[in-house]
Design an enzyme around this catalytic site. Structure first.
Site, PDB file in Angstrom:
ATOM      1  CG  ASN A 150      -0.162   8.543   8.192  1.00  0.00           C
ATOM      2  OD1 ASN A 150      -0.958   7.478   8.070  1.00  0.00           O
ATOM      3  ND2 ASN A 150       1.058   8.459   8.214  1.00  0.00           N
ATOM      4  CE  LYS A 173       0.294  -3.355   3.252  1.00  0.00           C
ATOM      5  NZ  LYS A 173      -0.349  -2.434   4.508  1.00  0.00           N
ATOM      6  CD  GLU A 180       2.177   5.110   6.323  1.00  0.00           C
ATOM      7  OE1 GLU A 180       1.254   4.623   5.591  1.00  0.00           O
ATOM      8  OE2 GLU A 180       1.945   5.929   7.457  1.00  0.00           O
ATOM      9  CB  THR A 184      -1.114   0.170   1.249  1.00  0.00           C
ATOM     10  OG1 THR A 184      -0.375  -0.396   2.423  1.00  0.00           O
ATOM     11  CG2 THR A 184      -1.940  -1.073   1.127  1.00  0.00           C
ATOM     12  CB  THR A 228      -7.857  13.752   0.435  1.00  0.00           C
ATOM     13  OG1 THR A 228      -6.613  13.727   1.268  1.00  0.00           O
ATOM     14  CG2 THR A 228      -9.317  13.610   1.472  1.00  0.00           C
ATOM     15  CB  THR A 249      -1.210  -1.172   8.913  1.00  0.00           C
ATOM     16  OG1 THR A 249      -2.201  -1.314   8.301  1.00  0.00           O
ATOM     17  CG2 THR A 249      -0.179  -0.506   8.215  1.00  0.00           C
TER      18      THR A 249
END
Length: 390
Positions: A385, A175, A266, A153, A390, A186
């Site tokens: 994040n 992942k 991230e 992702t 969006t 996650t």
């Protein structure tokens, strides 16, 4: 070769249109046997995605012949219709695999389902199910790397591993790049082995391995709804390792994948190992390490290359662990900046310009120890994040 390194497994990763841009987003791992043992560990979040609830039921049966995974949608918080979508995915996969190879004779209960992506939206089944059929046609003994790419992702790179036993192998893919916290991350992870091992042995080895690897990765203190780690055995090697041997190999594989998750977290600019020693027991060591790993003041200080040991000590003090505040020592990258709860060596000696950071906390309360792995908190993490959906 990832999940297809052990004998008896095929895999594939294909684009089905779940992601924008045409990237691969459906993966399939098939166990050709002769055995089909399985064990699983799942998120402890009370809000569980439909694929988690389905796969928990499947794993209880002790047999899994195939795992179908998708990125591009979590199928979490989608109500009864979302659970039916998961069931339909398993049924469709089983029927299509049986049609392609009748000797498999799969039913829906032989298929585990995993999903990852945005929470709260149903999957486009008109794309997912044709994608499963495409994946079946692409199944190959060297399909592991493609499968690992299809489950990504926000990951920037696929994560795969191989660990060797005496005549048998453990392979894996995972992942995960955010919401990394205990109760897994996650993350989705599929581990495979060609060792001869039944469900009970697989379960013991997997739980022992995840306890000291994935469960000690704590990127941002957030727990996902979809975390799943599966261990499948084909028995194709004909070799039956004992529990210690299997646990050791599975732990090596899980540790490797866990470190890859941390390195790809991230927005991270630092990979941080928090080693707590001198604890009264292991639970205390884990609690202290996790408290420091989740402390935003510590994480932002590390992002700014600031060895602010006072923030570390303050985080330690929020725990229920047994220790004397006037006895705690703290080192950052080998420099003991805090001794006996007070300043020690000059903090200016600490070099934080590199990516790797080692924090060592000695509680002087016992002989237990544990390590928690985390990362810093950067502008890039906030940006990624804040704009994710969006």
């Amino acid at each position: 070769m990832s999940v297809t390194a052990p004998r008896g497994f095929r895999a594939a990763g294909v684009p089905a249109g779940l992601k924008s841009g045409g990237a691969a987003d459906v993966a399939l791992v098939v166990n050709d046997g002769p055995d089909a043992g399985v064990a699983g560990v799942f998120t402890t979040n009370r809000v569980k995605a439909a694929p988690v609830r389905w796969t928990q039921q499947v794993v209880r049966g002790g047999v899994v012949r195939a795992v179908v995974l998708n990125s591009g949608g979590a199928n979490a918080c989608t109500g009864p219709a979302g659970f039916q979508d998961t069931h339909a995915t398993a049924e469709h996969t089983a029927a299509a695999l049986t049609a392609s190879s009748p000797r498999l004779r799969l039913g829906a209960g032989d298929v585990a389902v995993c999903s990852t992506g945005l929470i709260g939206e149903r999957l486009p089944m008109d794309k997912l199910l044709p994608g499963v059929r495409t994946a079946i046609r692409a199944l190959a003994r060297d399909g592991g790397p493609a499968a690992a790419e299809a489950i990504m992702t926000t990951d920037t790179r696929p994560k795969t591993t191989v660990a060797r036993g005496a005549g048998w192998t453990v392979g894996g893919m995972a992942k995960g790049a955010g919401m990394l916290a205990p109760g897994m991350a996650t993350m989705l992870c599929v581990l495979t082995t060609d060792a001869v091992a039944g469900p009970e042995l697989l379960d013991a080895a997997l739980r022992a391995a995840t306890r000291v690897t994935f469960d000690r990765v704590d990127s941002d203190g957030c727990m996902s709804t979809n975390d799943t780690v599966l261990l499948l055995s084909s028995g194709a090697s004909g070799v039956e390792p004992d529990e210690a041997e299997l646990t050791a190999a599975v732990t090596v594989a899980c540790h490797d994948l866990a470190q890859q998750l941390v390195s790809d977290a991230e927005g991270a600019t630092k990979e941080v190992a928090i080693e707590v020693v001198g604890a009264a027991d292991e639970d205390d060591a884990v609690e202290v390490g996790r408290s420091v790993a989740r402390n935003n003041l510590v994480k932002t200080a590390l992002f700014g290359n600031d060895p602010n040991w006072g923030r570390i000590l303050a985080a330690v003090g929020t725990t229920a662990a047994a220790f004397d505040p006037d006895a705690v020592d703290v080192a950052v990258n080998g420099i003991w900046v805090c001794r006996a709860g007070a300043g020690a060596e000059d903090r200016a000696k600490v070099d934080l310009t590199g990516r790797n950071v080692a924090i060592r906390i000695d509680l002087h309360a016992g002989s237990a120890a544990a390590t928690i792995w985390t990362n810093d908190l950067s502008h890039a993490y906030v940006h990624e994040n804040s704009a994710y959906s969006t």
